[in-house]
Structures are given as C-alpha cells and as structure tokens.
Scaffold this active site. Structure first.
Site, PDB file in Angstrom:
ATOM      1  N   ARG A  80       0.843  -1.191   0.000  1.00 31.67           N
ATOM      2  CA  ARG A  80       0.000   0.000   0.000  1.00 31.67           C
ATOM      3  C   ARG A  80       0.880   1.243   0.000  1.00 31.67           C
ATOM      4  NH1 ARG A  80      -5.235   0.744   1.208  1.00 31.67           N
ATOM      5  NH2 ARG A  80      -5.381  -1.389   1.914  1.00 31.67           N
TER       6      ARG A  80
ATOM      7  N   THR B 150      -0.839   7.680  -1.334  1.00 32.80           N
ATOM      8  CA  THR B 150      -2.124   7.576  -2.056  1.00 32.80           C
ATOM      9  C   THR B 150      -3.069   6.576  -1.379  1.00 32.80           C
ATOM     10  OG1 THR B 150      -1.332   5.774  -3.436  1.00 32.80           O
ATOM     11  CG2 THR B 150      -0.931   8.013  -4.245  1.00 32.80           C
TER      12      THR B 150
ATOM     13  N   ASP C 180      -3.400  -9.244  12.697  1.00 30.87           N
ATOM     14  CA  ASP C 180      -2.658  -9.208  11.426  1.00 30.87           C
ATOM     15  C   ASP C 180      -2.261 -10.630  11.053  1.00 30.87           C
ATOM     16  OD1 ASP C 180      -0.365  -9.139   9.588  1.00 30.87           O
ATOM     17  OD2 ASP C 180      -0.588  -6.969   9.783  1.00 30.87           O
TER      18      ASP C 180
ATOM     19  N   ASP D  79       1.536 -11.248  10.235  1.00 29.52           N
ATOM     20  CA  ASP D  79       2.387 -11.232  11.428  1.00 29.52           C
ATOM     21  C   ASP D  79       2.180 -12.482  12.266  1.00 29.52           C
ATOM     22  OD1 ASP D  79       3.637  -8.876  10.840  1.00 29.52           O
ATOM     23  OD2 ASP D  79       2.332  -7.639  12.088  1.00 29.52           O
TER      24      ASP D  79
HETATM   25  N1  URA Z   1      -5.249  -7.711   7.265  1.00 28.58           N
HETATM   26  C1  URA Z   1      -5.054  -8.487   8.356  1.00 28.58           C
HETATM   27  O1  URA Z   1      -4.094  -9.241   8.435  1.00 28.58           O
HETATM   28  N2  URA Z   1      -5.960  -8.406   9.369  1.00 28.58           N
HETATM   29  C2  URA Z   1      -7.031  -7.585   9.336  1.00 28.58           C
HETATM   30  O2  URA Z   1      -7.823  -7.573  10.276  1.00 28.58           O
HETATM   31  C3  URA Z   1      -7.211  -6.780   8.183  1.00 28.58           C
HETATM   32  C4  URA Z   1      -6.302  -6.868   7.170  1.00 28.58           C
END
Ligand code: URA
Length: 209
Positions: A104, A108, A200, A203
């Site tokens: 990302r 922008t 995430d 992660d």
């Molecule tokens: N990406 C992720 O890993 N978790 C989320 O909750 C949203 C996007």
C-alpha cells in the site's frame, strides 16, 4: 453479482476460534490456517467438472469419473496468502502456484503491484486467489485486476475472514468472481482491521509481531 459462500462447517468454526484466540502461537496458528485452507479447498472444488474415463478394476472394465475442467492455479497474495497454499495443495496437488505481491502506497493509500509471477496459459486455467483476510478489498481488487490484464477469465477468491465492506468492494469491482470465506465478520475498525477478526494474519503466520 459473484456469489458469497460462507463455509461455516463445524470443523471450520472450531478451527477459526483457535486462530482468533490471541494466545495461539505462531506454530499452531500456521498449522490451523492450513487445516482450514484444506477444508475450504474441498468446498471450492465441489463444482469442478468431471468426465467419464474407462478403467479396468481388478474385476471388470468400468466407466468412472475424473476431473475434466481447467487446470488450477493457486494464487496467494503476498505475504499472508502464503499461509494457505500448502493446505490447498494437499487437496489439489497438481495445481500450479502463482504469486502476486501488493503493497500500500502510504501517500495515495492505493495498492501497488511489486511482484507477479504466473504460468503463461492463464486463459486456460482456473485461478484460486487466496488471502486470509478480505478487509477493505483493495489488494484483492488490484490483484484480480492484474491477473485479468494477463488474460485470466476464471477466478475464485478464497479467504478465512471477510468484512462486509471488503465483500462489497470486491463484488462491485469483479462481479464475475465468487467469494468463499470461512466467516463473514462484523466490520472494519478505523485502522482497517476486521472485527472481531484475528489481528494481522501475516504477522501471526510468520511470527513478526
Ligand atoms: N489484514 C489483516 O491481516 N488483518 C485484518 O484484520 C485486516 C487486514
């Protein structure tokens, strides 16, 4: 409009609870993500076309079925999509694996493609684009844009957890793409995380918390 299929089999719901739990560590998280991906692959392949084939059993000659449709490509969106590949390959071992990398742009906020490597005969193939989280839908839409630009016509999107916001964005941009998810969650928070979600996914899969 593409179909939204919530695959809420009891085994999948049980396993989702395990990976939603913040106490679940990387090793177990990765194993259970693959287990869910395997179960999703079973459902996603439910409508694959078959053809007749004549074989000889130890007793008689017999007409039986075998898969007849387009050859499958599993396409993880980097990085978190990688966590679903092995589970899906367990059920579809002859599939090819393509990769799409998106990041990302912080100014922008638009997804930018930084890597793509796919088999050459995309129009002849069925693509299963995989990413554990369908959140804003931005990287899913951009990935599918990139794949269609390279000739893909037959695409399904497979995730573990979807937000209603992301489902709408993806369905509006690509109404020909069916979405398969293990759960349709409540909403996104102000940072774009899915609630209740699982945090995430990248992660948690790779231990980069
Ligand atoms: N990406 C992720 O890993 N978790 C989320 O909750 C949203 C996007």
């Amino acid at each position: 409009m593409g179909k939204l299929q919530v695959i809420d089999h009891p085994l999948i719901q049980h396993k989702l609870t395990i990976i939603r739990d913040k106490r679940t560590g990387t090793k177990y998280f990765r194993e259970v993500v693959n287990e869910i991906a395997r179960l999703l692959a079973y459902e996603v392949s439910r409508e694959m076309p078959l053809e007749d084939v004549e074989i000889e059993t130890p007793l008689v000659i017999s007409t039986q079925k075998r898969l007849a449709g387009k050859k499958v490509v599993i396409v993880p969106i980097l990085r978190a999509g990688l966590g679903m590949v092995d589970g899906m390959l367990d059920l579809i071992p002859a599939a090819k694996v393509g990769h799409v990398g998106m990041y990302r742009d912080h100014e922008t906020m638009e997804p930018v493609e930084y890597f793509i490597k796919m088999p050459s005969d995309l129009p002849e193939r069925e693509l299963l684009v995989v990413d554990p989280m369908l959140a804003t839908g931005g990287s899913a839409v951009a990935s599918i844009d990139a794949l269609k630009k390279r000739g893909a016509t037959n695409i399904k999107f497979v995730c573990l957890v979807a937000a209603p916001e992301g489902v709408k964005v993806l369905q509006d941009a690509h109404p020909d793409v069916d979405i398969y998810t293990a759960s349709l969650d409540e909403k996104l928070n102000e940072k774009g995380y899915i609630l209740p979600g699982l945090g995430d996914a990248g992660d948690r899969l790779f231990g980069t918390l």
